[in-house]
Design a protein around this motif. Structure first.
Motif, PDB file in Angstrom:
ATOM      1  N   HIS A 257       9.433   4.375   7.316  1.00 31.21           N
ATOM      2  CA  HIS A 257      10.620   4.804   6.566  1.00 31.21           C
ATOM      3  C   HIS A 257      11.266   6.040   7.192  1.00 31.21           C
ATOM      4  CE1 HIS A 257       9.496   2.549   2.592  1.00 31.21           C
ATOM      5  NE2 HIS A 257       9.643   1.748   3.640  1.00 31.21           N
TER       6      HIS A 257
ATOM      7  N   ARG B  13       3.952  -2.272  -5.635  1.00 32.32           N
ATOM      8  CA  ARG B  13       4.945  -1.228  -5.390  1.00 32.32           C
ATOM      9  C   ARG B  13       5.626  -1.376  -4.032  1.00 32.32           C
ATOM     10  NH1 ARG B  13       0.919   1.516  -8.327  1.00 32.32           N
ATOM     11  NH2 ARG B  13       1.698   2.537 -10.207  1.00 32.32           N
ATOM     12  N   ASN B  14       4.999  -2.122  -3.131  1.00 33.38           N
ATOM     13  CA  ASN B  14       5.560  -2.191  -1.786  1.00 33.38           C
ATOM     14  C   ASN B  14       5.320  -3.570  -1.181  1.00 33.38           C
ATOM     15  OD1 ASN B  14       6.583  -1.604   0.729  1.00 33.38           O
ATOM     16  ND2 ASN B  14       5.559   0.379   0.874  1.00 33.38           N
TER      17      ASN B  14
ATOM     18  N   ASN C 186      -1.223  -2.788  -1.993  1.00 34.05           N
ATOM     19  CA  ASN C 186      -0.196  -2.165  -2.835  1.00 34.05           C
ATOM     20  C   ASN C 186       1.049  -3.043  -2.941  1.00 34.05           C
ATOM     21  OD1 ASN C 186       0.705  -0.144  -4.531  1.00 34.05           O
ATOM     22  ND2 ASN C 186       1.496   1.148  -2.886  1.00 34.05           N
TER      23      ASN C 186
ATOM     24  N   SER D 256       5.694  -3.988   2.803  1.00 30.26           N
ATOM     25  CA  SER D 256       4.570  -3.535   3.631  1.00 30.26           C
ATOM     26  C   SER D 256       3.393  -4.492   3.528  1.00 30.26           C
ATOM     27  CB  SER D 256       4.141  -2.124   3.214  1.00 30.26           C
ATOM     28  OG  SER D 256       5.187  -1.201   3.463  1.00 30.26           O
TER      29      SER D 256
END
Length: 334
Positions: free
Chosen positions: A274, A215-216, A212, A219
């Motif tokens: 988070h 979007r991230n 991902n 990470s």
């Protein structure tokens, strides 16, 4: 059927004792909750987004779910041996819910997930759809798939399913069986339906994980730095639990291809993400390797003669295909 493997007696098969959910203290609602949280494992070839579960004392399907195209899956669960009138019940639901508009489905989804912003937005996020592949409101519920989940099937049910399938209706049965061991442990086995015989699907043991990155990116980088496979938030984080010790895991970056790979340890770590406890599930990967040059999706398809659903968080690849990918990386990307 399931049998013991006895290290002492290697000539005889000893069958596990069959039982049922009621006998082990499970309710139909418990089976429903189990399926909602594990649809990706029971239907390994389908990635489904649950949008609704039955409410008490309401004439509703047990589970409604969507695939990435907006197709509606209608589930009817039974805790006992199935009967042919189960088909009439699920077809009745199909007639009613197959006519639901996008707004109808969204209102039901809000009851299932009160904090949701919108069904179409969550659908886009769930399947990681980009602007080219995302669907519009009018695409939802254009087609329906009927699934009966039951403890065994009788002849009438088999005959009825075969009849409706011949007419072109998308209907299947998923058969589960419950076993108990001498140590009073309970096991459940799920088989997909076959008109000829019940087929036990072998659990694939190699995986491609979409990091991902789009979007991230933080990470994504964390996985590479800490040599791990990770996923975040329910239900995606639960997919990490599918990886077992010795499984090959490929980390895939959208738009690039496979960027790293390693071997699963079988140990799932649950960490804060988070500021929220246990919202990251991860697994350290042994023999971790970052590729000098990503292996593109086009090359993966070429050497395996297969298409892959890269928009899923985690999906399985059979041993033959994963071995081809692993070998090609070792020879060309290290």
């Amino acid at each position: 059927m399931l049998y013991y493997l006895d290290s002492q007696d290697k000539e005889n098969l000893q069958m596990l004792k069959r039982t049922n959910l009621k006998s082990v203290g499970w309710r139909e609602e418990d089976l429903e909750e189990l399926l909602v949280k594990n649809l990706d494992r029971v239907l390994d070839e389908e990635n489904l987004m649950p949008i609704f579960t039955e409410r008490n004392f309401q004439p509703e399907p047990d589970i409604l779910a969507l695939d990435e195209t907006g197709k509606l899956y209608i589930f009817e669960l039974k805790r006992w041996k199935s009967k042919d009138d189960n088909l009439l019940q699920v077809l009745k639901y199909g007639q009613k819910y197959g006519q639901k508009s996008y707004k109808d489905l969204e209102n039901m989804y809000f009851k299932f997930n009160p904090d949701a912003a919108s069904l179409i937005q969550d659908h886009r996020e769930y399947f990681k759809l980009d602007s080219e592949s995302e669907i519009k409101e009018e695409h939802f519920n254009q087609h329906q798939q009927f699934l009966i989940v039951t403890d065994g099937t009788d002849f009438k049910t088999r005959r009825a399913i075969n009849y409706w399938k011949k007419t072109g209706l998308d209907i299947e049965a998923i058969v589960y069986r419950v076993y108990t061991t001498d140590a009073n442990e309970h096991l459940i086995e799920f088989n997909t339906y076959s008109p000829f015989q019940d087929v036990i699907e072998h659990e694939p043991s190699n995986f491609i994980l979409n990091t991902n990155h789009k979007r991230n990116p933080a990470s994504h980088q964390d996985m590479l730095t800490k040599e791990k496979a990770a996923a975040y938030y329910h239900p995606w984080k639960n997919k990490i639990q599918r990886i077992q010790k010795g499984d090959k895991v490929f980390l895939y970056q959208s738009g690039k291809g496979i960027v790293a790979m390693g071997i699963g340890t079988g140990i799932v770590n649950k960490e804060e993400y988070h500021g929220k406890a246990n919202e990251e599930y991860n697994m350290n990967l042994e023999d971790f390797t970052i590729l000098k040059k990503p292996m593109a999706a086009k090359k993966m398809k070429e050497i395996t003669d297969s298409n892959f659903m890269f928009n899923q968080t985690l999906f399985s690849v059979d041993k033959e295909k994963s071995d081809l990918i692993w070998k090609h990386i070792k020879e060309n990307h290290m």
